[in-house]
Design a protein around this motif. Sequence first.
Motif, PDB file in Angstrom:
ATOM      1  N   ILE A  77      28.126  23.996  12.762  1.00 33.89           N
ATOM      2  CA  ILE A  77      28.952  24.698  11.777  1.00 33.89           C
ATOM      3  C   ILE A  77      28.156  25.168  10.558  1.00 33.89           C
ATOM      4  CG2 ILE A  77      29.859  22.688  10.482  1.00 33.89           C
ATOM      5  CD1 ILE A  77      32.394  25.063  11.607  1.00 33.89           C
ATOM      6  N   ARG A  78      27.198  24.341  10.130  1.00 36.87           N
ATOM      7  CA  ARG A  78      26.352  24.766   9.011  1.00 36.87           C
ATOM      8  C   ARG A  78      24.893  24.533   9.383  1.00 36.87           C
ATOM      9  NH1 ARG A  78      30.891  22.776   7.019  1.00 36.87           N
ATOM     10  NH2 ARG A  78      30.145  20.675   7.334  1.00 36.87           N
ATOM     11  N   TYR A 134      32.580  33.989   8.549  1.00 36.81           N
ATOM     12  CA  TYR A 134      31.454  33.078   8.327  1.00 36.81           C
ATOM     13  C   TYR A 134      31.277  32.054   9.450  1.00 36.81           C
ATOM     14  CZ  TYR A 134      35.538  30.437   6.852  1.00 36.81           C
ATOM     15  OH  TYR A 134      36.766  29.857   6.828  1.00 36.81           O
ATOM     16  N   CYS A 135      32.216  32.010  10.401  1.00 36.43           N
ATOM     17  CA  CYS A 135      32.346  30.800  11.223  1.00 36.43           C
ATOM     18  C   CYS A 135      31.881  30.963  12.664  1.00 36.43           C
ATOM     19  CB  CYS A 135      33.808  30.368  11.196  1.00 36.43           C
ATOM     20  SG  CYS A 135      34.108  28.844  12.082  1.00 36.43           S
ATOM     21  N   PRO A 163      42.849  23.897   4.425  1.00 38.79           N
ATOM     22  CA  PRO A 163      41.672  24.554   3.836  1.00 38.79           C
ATOM     23  C   PRO A 163      41.990  25.932   3.250  1.00 38.79           C
ATOM     24  CG  PRO A 163      41.204  23.727   6.040  1.00 38.79           C
ATOM     25  CD  PRO A 163      42.690  23.664   5.864  1.00 38.79           C
ATOM     26  N   GLN A 192      39.461  27.597   1.350  1.00 32.62           N
ATOM     27  CA  GLN A 192      38.101  28.189   1.367  1.00 32.62           C
ATOM     28  C   GLN A 192      37.729  28.862   0.057  1.00 32.62           C
ATOM     29  OE1 GLN A 192      36.678  27.001   3.823  1.00 32.62           O
ATOM     30  NE2 GLN A 192      37.996  27.006   5.613  1.00 32.62           N
ATOM     31  N   ASP A 197      39.225  22.464   2.316  1.00 33.40           N
ATOM     32  CA  ASP A 197      37.803  22.802   2.432  1.00 33.40           C
ATOM     33  C   ASP A 197      37.550  24.003   1.527  1.00 33.40           C
ATOM     34  OD1 ASP A 197      37.618  20.950   4.470  1.00 33.40           O
ATOM     35  OD2 ASP A 197      37.607  22.437   6.079  1.00 33.40           O
ATOM     36  N   PHE A 198      36.351  24.052   0.965  1.00 36.90           N
ATOM     37  CA  PHE A 198      35.963  25.185   0.120  1.00 36.90           C
ATOM     38  C   PHE A 198      34.571  25.657   0.524  1.00 36.90           C
ATOM     39  CE2 PHE A 198      38.809  22.591  -2.370  1.00 36.90           C
ATOM     40  CZ  PHE A 198      39.648  23.514  -2.976  1.00 36.90           C
ATOM     41  N   ILE A 199      34.391  26.961   0.474  1.00 41.73           N
ATOM     42  CA  ILE A 199      33.039  27.513   0.641  1.00 41.73           C
ATOM     43  C   ILE A 199      32.698  28.238  -0.654  1.00 41.73           C
ATOM     44  CG2 ILE A 199      31.615  29.186   1.894  1.00 41.73           C
ATOM     45  CD1 ILE A 199      33.365  28.719   4.347  1.00 41.73           C
ATOM     46  N   PHE A 235      31.409  23.178   0.451  1.00 42.99           N
ATOM     47  CA  PHE A 235      30.100  23.520   1.021  1.00 42.99           C
ATOM     48  C   PHE A 235      29.557  24.797   0.412  1.00 42.99           C
ATOM     49  CE2 PHE A 235      33.244  22.152   4.195  1.00 42.99           C
ATOM     50  CZ  PHE A 235      32.720  20.911   4.552  1.00 42.99           C
ATOM     51  N   LYS A 236      28.234  24.891   0.432  1.00 46.39           N
ATOM     52  CA  LYS A 236      27.613  26.171   0.098  1.00 46.39           C
ATOM     53  C   LYS A 236      27.712  27.042   1.338  1.00 46.39           C
ATOM     54  CE  LYS A 236      23.668  24.196  -1.579  1.00 46.39           C
ATOM     55  NZ  LYS A 236      22.306  24.150  -2.062  1.00 46.39           N
ATOM     56  N   TYR A 237      27.972  28.316   1.152  1.00 44.23           N
ATOM     57  CA  TYR A 237      28.029  29.215   2.303  1.00 44.23           C
ATOM     58  C   TYR A 237      26.682  29.177   3.026  1.00 44.23           C
ATOM     59  CZ  TYR A 237      27.481  33.350   5.064  1.00 44.23           C
ATOM     60  OH  TYR A 237      27.184  34.185   6.114  1.00 44.23           O
ATOM     61  N   SER A 238      26.766  29.045   4.350  1.00 40.30           N
ATOM     62  CA  SER A 238      25.551  28.987   5.153  1.00 40.30           C
ATOM     63  C   SER A 238      25.612  30.099   6.208  1.00 40.30           C
ATOM     64  CB  SER A 238      25.502  27.582   5.776  1.00 40.30           C
ATOM     65  OG  SER A 238      24.779  27.541   6.944  1.00 40.30           O
ATOM     66  N   ARG A 240      25.430  31.974   9.409  1.00 41.87           N
ATOM     67  CA  ARG A 240      25.275  31.522  10.788  1.00 41.87           C
ATOM     68  C   ARG A 240      24.941  32.699  11.684  1.00 41.87           C
ATOM     69  NH1 ARG A 240      23.394  28.157  10.797  1.00 41.87           N
ATOM     70  NH2 ARG A 240      24.044  26.875  12.543  1.00 41.87           N
TER      71      ARG A 240
HETATM   72  N1  5AD Z   1      29.086  27.971   5.733  1.00 42.07           N
HETATM   73  C1  5AD Z   1      29.634  26.992   4.972  1.00 42.07           C
HETATM   74  N2  5AD Z   1      30.726  26.302   5.325  1.00 42.07           N
HETATM   75  C2  5AD Z   1      31.305  26.615   6.513  1.00 42.07           C
HETATM   76  N3  5AD Z   1      32.392  26.125   7.127  1.00 42.07           N
HETATM   77  C3  5AD Z   1      32.550  26.763   8.300  1.00 42.07           C
HETATM   78  N4  5AD Z   1      31.571  27.673   8.469  1.00 42.07           N
HETATM   79  C4  5AD Z   1      30.795  27.609   7.357  1.00 42.07           C
HETATM   80  C5  5AD Z   1      29.643  28.307   6.936  1.00 42.07           C
HETATM   81  N5  5AD Z   1      29.083  29.276   7.668  1.00 42.07           N
HETATM   82  C6  5AD Z   1      33.236  25.097   6.525  1.00 42.07           C
HETATM   83  C7  5AD Z   1      34.651  25.634   6.262  1.00 42.07           C
HETATM   84  C8  5AD Z   1      35.473  24.942   7.313  1.00 42.07           C
HETATM   85  C9  5AD Z   1      34.711  23.650   7.493  1.00 42.07           C
HETATM   86  C10 5AD Z   1      34.987  22.909   8.739  1.00 42.07           C
HETATM   87  O1  5AD Z   1      33.365  24.024   7.439  1.00 42.07           O
HETATM   88  O2  5AD Z   1      35.042  25.213   4.954  1.00 42.07           O
HETATM   89  O3  5AD Z   1      36.819  24.765   6.932  1.00 42.07           O
END
Ligand code: 5AD
Length: 434
Positions: free
Chosen positions: A37-38, A153-154, A251, A253, A291-293, A322-325, A327
């Motif tokens: 996921i990250r 993002y996922c 979540p 986000q 959950d937050f990005i 989380f910091k956006y990652s 993918r």
């Molecule tokens: N970068 C950061 N956080 C992410 N999540 C999912 N994909 C990413 C990403 N690319 C987080 C989202 C989701 C949780 C399971 O993981 O917040 O709800």
Amino acid sequence: MNIYDSARIRDALETLGYEETDEPTEADILLLNTCHIREKASEKLFSEIGRLNAFKQERARQKKETLIIVCGCVVQAEGAEILKRSHTVDIAVGPQNYHLLPEMVARFHRKNGRVLKADFPAESKFDYLPKTKATSASSFLAIQEGCDNFCTYCVVPYTRGCEYSRSAAEIIDEARQLVETGAKEIMLLGQNVNCWHGSGAADFGELLYLVAQVDGLKRLRYTTSYPSKITRSVIRAHAEIPQLMPYIHLPIQSGSNTVLKAMNRQYTAEQYIDIVEQFRKARPDIAVSSDFIVGFPGETEADFEQTLDVVRQVEYASSYSFKYSPRPGTPAALMKNQVPEEVKTERLIRLQALLLEQQKKAYEKTVGKTLEVLLVEKGKKKGQLIGYTPYLQTVHVEADDGYLNQIVPLKIKKASATSLSGELNCDINKKTGF
Ligand code: 5AD
Ligand code: SF4
């Protein structure tokens, strides 16, 4: 979901006569379940493989064979690369193929060939995996897998495939099995649990009513929900089902509608807040988590402040941030307006400080109350047990092992930002908790 999957993998390998051990030097098979996921999660894989290889080499010196099997979403995404890069891995298996593991292990032993299985088979693994048993008094049950939402993002829609729902009959059967083998609480699992659309119930809300009727089931939970797909029946379930715990992981986000749109999330911040209010009307004490990005491509300081505003408005009991990652293979990774790493870090620190403050408040609110706590494991200290309140808060209590796996009323004495300590009432019966 990965904890649940690991238990099902264990069940599948038990059919070949294997049993679980925590001692790697005893293990004929070393299994590594992975998450994609990250970024950091998949980075860890190769260092973990190196660690497992040391056990494999040590056992080889004792003339013992050891199979290293890598499972999970990293295999789905990069299976061939794993086998190429690491010659010590014998089998790599994606999340939709766990039911084939016994056959793959047997095939490996016959031909001694390395195997990769990471496709989406036509059959459902759930129809082939052996019946599961409770892993603890609180057990997981997967009811739905995969995702059709394609948040930009996922990786989940690519690694876990399209949405698949198990039938209500199958789910109830597994719930009964879990209760018969010791579960008091069941956590229904799905990447989009409330999008469940299996046969035997009109929707997820109705499914909650059916599962709650399983004899002997004391507590019911579910995770993780997609905000705009919450139906009236789910909200009603929180008002009417006593076994359904007052906790919702929802979540959001981001609190900025511009960012939510770029993320392809199908709701606005206002709609989200309205859903939270409906939950609170149905169950005023419900604990809300999210959950937050932070640092999604294009997120400005003003967008980020809107996230902080929503957090202040909702008041979360707990959260993951989380910091956006970026993918590989996802649309957001190709967006031109990526946010610099140091900006992401700074925003994450600010958000987490606010969330921790709120979590601390939620923990402190319980001090002086008597709450029913499901004691699920032994603590590090002798004579200490650990359990969870209905709001999923961790509680430590001095109590002997007789109380393990019981739901016990505990007087909450002290709170920190991450745990509570409770006290047993002397009149409690060890067998029943009351
Ligand atoms: N970068 C950061 N956080 C992410 N999540 C999912 N994909 C990413 C990403 N690319 C987080 C989202 C989701 C949780 C399971 O993981 O917040 O709800
Ligand atoms: Fe990923 Fe959840 Fe969005 Fe599905 S709904 S794509 S699992 S973040």
